[in-house]
Design a protein around this motif. Structure first.
Motif, PDB file in Angstrom:
ATOM      1  N   ALA A 228       0.816  -1.214   0.000  1.00  0.00           N
ATOM      2  CA  ALA A 228       0.000   0.000   0.000  1.00  0.00           C
ATOM      3  C   ALA A 228       0.848   1.261   0.000  1.00  0.00           C
ATOM      4  O   ALA A 228       0.347   2.353  -0.282  1.00  0.00           O
ATOM      5  CB  ALA A 228      -0.922  -0.006   1.224  1.00  0.00           C
ATOM      6  N   GLN A 229       2.145   1.142   0.320  1.00  0.00           N
ATOM      7  CA  GLN A 229       3.018   2.309   0.404  1.00  0.00           C
ATOM      8  C   GLN A 229       3.966   2.414  -0.790  1.00  0.00           C
ATOM      9  O   GLN A 229       4.917   3.195  -0.765  1.00  0.00           O
ATOM     10  CB  GLN A 229       3.839   2.244   1.703  1.00  0.00           C
ATOM     11  N   ALA A 230       3.711   1.641  -1.840  1.00  0.00           N
ATOM     12  CA  ALA A 230       4.615   1.624  -2.988  1.00  0.00           C
ATOM     13  C   ALA A 230       4.601   2.966  -3.720  1.00  0.00           C
ATOM     14  O   ALA A 230       3.547   3.586  -3.904  1.00  0.00           O
ATOM     15  CB  ALA A 230       4.226   0.497  -3.939  1.00  0.00           C
ATOM     16  N   SER A 231       5.772   3.384  -4.150  1.00  0.00           N
ATOM     17  CA  SER A 231       5.930   4.604  -4.940  1.00  0.00           C
ATOM     18  C   SER A 231       6.409   4.232  -6.343  1.00  0.00           C
ATOM     19  O   SER A 231       6.680   3.069  -6.639  1.00  0.00           O
ATOM     20  CB  SER A 231       6.943   5.540  -4.264  1.00  0.00           C
ATOM     21  N   GLU A 232       6.552   5.256  -7.194  1.00  0.00           N
ATOM     22  CA  GLU A 232       7.049   4.999  -8.541  1.00  0.00           C
ATOM     23  C   GLU A 232       8.459   4.438  -8.503  1.00  0.00           C
ATOM     24  O   GLU A 232       8.829   3.593  -9.332  1.00  0.00           O
ATOM     25  CB  GLU A 232       7.011   6.285  -9.365  1.00  0.00           C
ATOM     26  N   ARG A 233       9.256   4.879  -7.563  1.00  0.00           N
ATOM     27  CA  ARG A 233      10.620   4.361  -7.432  1.00  0.00           C
ATOM     28  C   ARG A 233      10.606   2.866  -7.116  1.00  0.00           C
ATOM     29  O   ARG A 233      11.456   2.113  -7.603  1.00  0.00           O
ATOM     30  CB  ARG A 233      11.356   5.128  -6.336  1.00  0.00           C
ATOM     31  N   CYS A 234       9.643   2.433  -6.300  1.00  0.00           N
ATOM     32  CA  CYS A 234       9.532   1.013  -5.952  1.00  0.00           C
ATOM     33  C   CYS A 234       9.272   0.167  -7.195  1.00  0.00           C
ATOM     34  O   CYS A 234       9.695  -0.992  -7.267  1.00  0.00           O
ATOM     35  CB  CYS A 234       8.407   0.801  -4.942  1.00  0.00           C
ATOM     36  N   ARG A 235       8.566   0.732  -8.158  1.00  0.00           N
ATOM     37  CA  ARG A 235       8.218  -0.009  -9.377  1.00  0.00           C
ATOM     38  C   ARG A 235       9.377  -0.095 -10.366  1.00  0.00           C
ATOM     39  O   ARG A 235       9.327  -0.880 -11.316  1.00  0.00           O
ATOM     40  CB  ARG A 235       7.007   0.637 -10.035  1.00  0.00           C
ATOM     41  N   GLN A 236      10.405   0.700 -10.146  1.00  0.00           N
ATOM     42  CA  GLN A 236      11.512   0.758 -11.098  1.00  0.00           C
ATOM     43  C   GLN A 236      12.818   0.197 -10.559  1.00  0.00           C
ATOM     44  O   GLN A 236      13.621  -0.342 -11.314  1.00  0.00           O
ATOM     45  CB  GLN A 236      11.744   2.225 -11.522  1.00  0.00           C
ATOM     46  N   GLU A 237      13.049   0.296  -9.256  1.00  0.00           N
ATOM     47  CA  GLU A 237      14.380   0.043  -8.704  1.00  0.00           C
ATOM     48  C   GLU A 237      14.289  -0.837  -7.462  1.00  0.00           C
ATOM     49  O   GLU A 237      13.497  -0.555  -6.553  1.00  0.00           O
ATOM     50  CB  GLU A 237      15.023   1.398  -8.352  1.00  0.00           C
ATOM     51  N   TYR A 238      15.102  -1.911  -7.420  1.00  0.00           N
ATOM     52  CA  TYR A 238      15.112  -2.749  -6.221  1.00  0.00           C
ATOM     53  C   TYR A 238      15.880  -2.034  -5.116  1.00  0.00           C
ATOM     54  O   TYR A 238      16.978  -1.532  -5.345  1.00  0.00           O
ATOM     55  CB  TYR A 238      15.750  -4.118  -6.496  1.00  0.00           C
ATOM     56  N   PRO A 239      15.347  -1.975  -3.897  1.00  0.00           N
ATOM     57  CA  PRO A 239      15.996  -1.186  -2.837  1.00  0.00           C
ATOM     58  C   PRO A 239      17.303  -1.801  -2.343  1.00  0.00           C
ATOM     59  O   PRO A 239      17.451  -3.027  -2.269  1.00  0.00           O
ATOM     60  CB  PRO A 239      14.948  -1.162  -1.726  1.00  0.00           C
ATOM     61  N   ALA A 240      18.233  -0.930  -2.013  1.00  0.00           N
ATOM     62  CA  ALA A 240      19.505  -1.349  -1.414  1.00  0.00           C
ATOM     63  C   ALA A 240      19.323  -1.554   0.084  1.00  0.00           C
ATOM     64  O   ALA A 240      18.361  -1.052   0.680  1.00  0.00           O
ATOM     65  CB  ALA A 240      20.572  -0.287  -1.686  1.00  0.00           C
ATOM     66  N   PRO A 241      20.236  -2.290   0.741  1.00  0.00           N
ATOM     67  CA  PRO A 241      20.086  -2.521   2.182  1.00  0.00           C
ATOM     68  C   PRO A 241      20.291  -1.254   2.999  1.00  0.00           C
ATOM     69  O   PRO A 241      21.083  -0.385   2.643  1.00  0.00           O
ATOM     70  CB  PRO A 241      21.172  -3.565   2.486  1.00  0.00           C
ATOM     71  N   SER A 242      19.546  -1.179   4.100  1.00  0.00           N
ATOM     72  CA  SER A 242      19.646  -0.049   5.021  1.00  0.00           C
ATOM     73  C   SER A 242      19.684  -0.593   6.441  1.00  0.00           C
ATOM     74  O   SER A 242      18.871  -1.436   6.815  1.00  0.00           O
ATOM     75  CB  SER A 242      18.445   0.879   4.840  1.00  0.00           C
ATOM     76  N   THR A 243      20.638  -0.148   7.250  1.00  0.00           N
ATOM     77  CA  THR A 243      20.781  -0.609   8.634  1.00  0.00           C
ATOM     78  C   THR A 243      20.033   0.335   9.567  1.00  0.00           C
ATOM     79  O   THR A 243      20.270   1.551   9.568  1.00  0.00           O
ATOM     80  CB  THR A 243      22.263  -0.673   9.045  1.00  0.00           C
ATOM     81  N   GLN A 244      19.127  -0.250  10.372  1.00  0.00           N
ATOM     82  CA  GLN A 244      18.309   0.527  11.296  1.00  0.00           C
ATOM     83  C   GLN A 244      18.731   0.239  12.742  1.00  0.00           C
ATOM     84  O   GLN A 244      19.668  -0.531  12.996  1.00  0.00           O
ATOM     85  CB  GLN A 244      16.838   0.176  11.086  1.00  0.00           C
ATOM     86  N   ALA A 245      18.042   0.861  13.675  1.00  0.00           N
ATOM     87  CA  ALA A 245      18.364   0.704  15.092  1.00  0.00           C
ATOM     88  C   ALA A 245      18.297  -0.761  15.492  1.00  0.00           C
ATOM     89  O   ALA A 245      17.446  -1.511  15.017  1.00  0.00           O
ATOM     90  CB  ALA A 245      17.376   1.524  15.931  1.00  0.00           C
ATOM     91  N   GLY A 246      19.231  -1.157  16.371  1.00  0.00           N
ATOM     92  CA  GLY A 246      19.258  -2.528  16.861  1.00  0.00           C
ATOM     93  C   GLY A 246      19.885  -3.520  15.923  1.00  0.00           C
ATOM     94  O   GLY A 246      19.762  -4.723  16.136  1.00  0.00           O
ATOM     95  N   GLY A 247      20.529  -3.048  14.856  1.00  0.00           N
ATOM     96  CA  GLY A 247      21.188  -3.952  13.926  1.00  0.00           C
ATOM     97  C   GLY A 247      20.278  -4.581  12.908  1.00  0.00           C
ATOM     98  O   GLY A 247      20.657  -5.557  12.248  1.00  0.00           O
ATOM     99  N   VAL A 248      19.063  -4.053  12.723  1.00  0.00           N
ATOM    100  CA  VAL A 248      18.130  -4.589  11.736  1.00  0.00           C
ATOM    101  C   VAL A 248      18.507  -4.060  10.352  1.00  0.00           C
ATOM    102  O   VAL A 248      18.730  -2.859  10.172  1.00  0.00           O
ATOM    103  CB  VAL A 248      16.683  -4.184  12.072  1.00  0.00           C
TER     104      VAL A 248
END
Length: 670
Positions: free
Chosen positions: A640-660
């Protein structure tokens, strides 16, 4: 309101050795129009036998011994078979537990729906086709025109279950009997099926008899609950009273066996022993041999019904002698202290390191079987697992979890990197790999299918020891076998018996013993508790936790059961369409999930405690085919939160709090 179904003192059994062994013994309950009555209990308690007896569908050895079944004011046990065939499918229909074996494999879905339409509504030809399309649309199957012409093997598990529901609804029944309709389905598909049944029930004012062993499904769907044990109903209550104040010791034990994060490091409550066999029913209360509060009277005299509140009844001498209105609770098991091994987890080195693992199966077509594409079952998975820790791999069916587990063990061809204790496995020739197989083993999802039915338990376990040259002499191996069975909670005499002589939980213990026989360091556990009762699941989880503490085993635990993940895992990786979309420490990921897919999975889990029900995030459709993954982020067609960028490009990894680590455009890349 008059009852749609009224069952009075039903007794049914099976012919064996010249006598009838009673499986359903004096069962009584009622279902009103628009109401769901849930029949809950362990495997072997007689739930499915009750359902089959209601519709007179018992196998050839089955016998209805007495009682009455009133359906829409008509006593159907007295009807001739010709008249009963008219009632099945029109007055009452049944959704069977396993659609893969219930659907005819050589008939299309449209033909199978058409048979019911012709039999019960006299519809043929184009009219039947239009109605079949409407039914497939009503049960939420996309592209119904195409699915109508497909065979069951071409449908996913969720779609097969929906097709089975469509067939059951074709006769416009007033009563629907659903026998474990969501067993072994993913949490998202399970949620869709439960929503579908609730919607259809509301639209058609159907009564429903729901048979299940899943307390979460009961909490979500039932209006009233009946707990069944050894052929008898031992407690009935409205849903609210059942979950806030369960009274029978058996019911309380079922609740105590549920795993969750708060019980990490503690032993789960289990019910000793197992449901008695039909030929060995105990005198008196049938739960007495397993009950922690059983009295002498319990072993001699079968308890009658005790009314606690309006609609809440229980069959128990112990409850009956307590103060009226008092709440009786069984003593809790003391929590086991965390082990020293668990405290040292952070300092451990990797036992298993997986880098960019890929498993692509070729798609071949034409006379010369040319490769025209690939099924990207696993598409760039990277994982790390330390000694003595558990990494849970979760996701929907078809996401590649099992394929990844088999590829790690070199049971499937793969590319990328798999390093066991620093040694690369994928490039090793088979003769060099064979000695390493001692260090890594697999526990398969279905122990009955993975155990050779022609071999005894001793031969099954010894086979691997012989192949990998564990224990030089036969006497040493036999001593090791007895010790292995003892370690997994089975008697030594089980060595001479065959797999069919054991219960599902016991067969899973045998599968674990077989894996442990060669003294591995890594176990890949593929859904080892799938479709097990909560009490048996608790026994297996306690066993796995104890073995990990004593032997320092590392587990790659493949599952879709988040309660098991909460209890057993240290880290979790969420997989979608062949790729990891989120991974990190289990407490962090489950408490504050980042990826929309992870949030949807967690929200779909039916909570077996009413106070914990979450607001559900509903995912449209099913997982896309790995042969044609969507461009960009694979999840965007369902997000439900997809944008145009989501439809074109696979996301790169992102490190969040707690090592996720998360792959989602909602979180900036590192």
């Amino acid at each position: 309101m008059s009852d749609l179904l009224s069952v009075r003192n039903l007794k049914a059994g099976f012919l064996a050795g010249g006598r009838v062994l009673t499986a359903v013994d004096g069962v009584s309950f009622a279902v009103a129009p628009g109401e769901t009555f849930a029949l809950l209990g362990e495997s072997g308690c007689g739930k499915s036998a009750t359902a089959l007896a209601l519709l007179r569908l018992l196998p050839n050895a089955g016998r209805i011994q007495g009682g009455e079944v009133w359906l829409e004011g008509e006593e159907i046990l007295a009807l001739p078979e010709a008249a009963m065939r008219d009632r099945r499918g029109s007055a009452a229909a049944m959704i069977f537990q396993e659609p893969a074996t219930s659907l005819n494999p050589v008939l299309t879905i449209g033909r199978q729906i058409g048979e019911s339409l012709e039999r019960h509504r006299g519809m043929k030809g184009e009219a039947a086709r239009r109605e079949a399309l409407a039914l497939l649309t009503a049960v939420g199957i996309a592209d119904p025109e195409r699915r109508l012409e497909e065979y069951p093997f071409q449908l996913s598990g969720g779609m097969k279950q929906r097709a089975m529901i469509a067939i059951a609804l074709a006769g416009e029944p007033r009563l629907l009997i659903a026998d474990e309709p969501t067993t072994a389905l993913d949490v998202t598909i399970q949620a869709q099926i439960l929503d579908l049944l609730a919607r259809l029930q509301a639209e058609r004012a159907m009564g429903m008899l729901l048979i299940t062993h899943d307390l979460g499904v009961v909490a979500r769907s039932a209006h009233r609950v009946g707990v069944m044990y050894a052929g008898e109903i031992v407690e009935t209550a409205p849903r609210q009273e059942f979950f806030t104040s369960p009274r029978h010791p058996y019911t309380q034990k079922l609740f105590a066996a549920l795993p969750d994060l708060g019980q990490r490091g503690a032993q789960l409550a289990t019910i000793p022993g197992q449901v008695p066999g039909l030929a060995a029913m105990p005198a008196g209360c049938r739960f007495a041999p397993r009950c922690p509060v059983a009295m002498d009277r319990c072993r001699l005299e079968s308890p009658g019904w005790t009314e606690l509140e309006a609609g809440h009844q229980v069959r128990c001498h112990w409850v009956a002698q307590q103060l009226p209105g008092g709440e009786q609770r069984l003593p809790d098991l003391p929590a086991a202290p965390p082990t020293a091994a668990a405290a040292a987890d952070a300092a451990r080195e990797n036992l298993l390191a997986v880098g960019e693992l890929k498993v692509h199966f070729p798609i071949r077509k034409g006379l010369f079987k040319r490769t025209v594409g690939h099924v990207k079952a696993v598409d760039g998975v990277s994982l790390e697992l330390q000694r003595g820790r558990t990494l849970a791999l979760v996701g929907e069916s078809g996401c590649g979890k099992t394929t990844a587990g088999k590829a790690v063990l070199r049971l499937l061809p793969a590319s990328g990197s798999v390093r066991l204790d620093g040694r690369e496995l994928l490039a090793l020739p088979e003769r060099e790999l064979k000695p390493l197989r001692r260090r890594m083993q697999m526990v398969f999802q279905d122990p009955f299918a993975s155990l050779n039915p022609r071999l005894t338990v001793g031969e099954i376990i010894e086979e691997g020891m012989t192949a990998l040259r564990v224990a030089a002499s036969r006497d040493e191996r036999r001593a090791a076998l007895a010790a292995l069975l003892e370690s997994v909670g089975l008697p030594a005499e089980a060595l001479g018996r065959y797999p069919h002589e054991f219960s599902g939980g016991q067969r899973q213990r045998i599968a674990i013993a077989r894996a442990l026989a060669v003294q591995p360091e890594l176990l890949v556990c593929d859904e080892p508790t799938s479709a097990l009762d909560v009490s048996v699941q608790a026994q297996i989880l306690n066993l796995l936790r104890r073995l990990q503490e004593e032997l320092g085993l590392a587990y790659l635990f493949i599952t879709h059961n988040f309660a098991v993940v909460e209890y057993l895992a240290h880290d979790v990786a969420v997989m979608y369409l062949g790729r990891i979309v989120e991974q990190g420490p289990v407490q962090q990921v489950l408490a504050a999930p980042c990826h929309p897919y992870t949030r949807a999975l967690l929200s779909a889990v039916p909570e077996p405690r009413l106070a914990g029900q979450r607001e559900m995030v509903r995912l449209p459709g099913e997982t896309p085919s790995p042969a044609r993954p969507p461009q960009g982020c694979h999840f965007h067609p369902r997000c439900a939160q997809a944008s145009e960028r989501c439809r074109q490009e696979y996301p790169a990894p992102s490190t969040q709090a707690g090592g996720v680590v998360v792959r989602c455009h909602l979180y900036p890349a590192d």
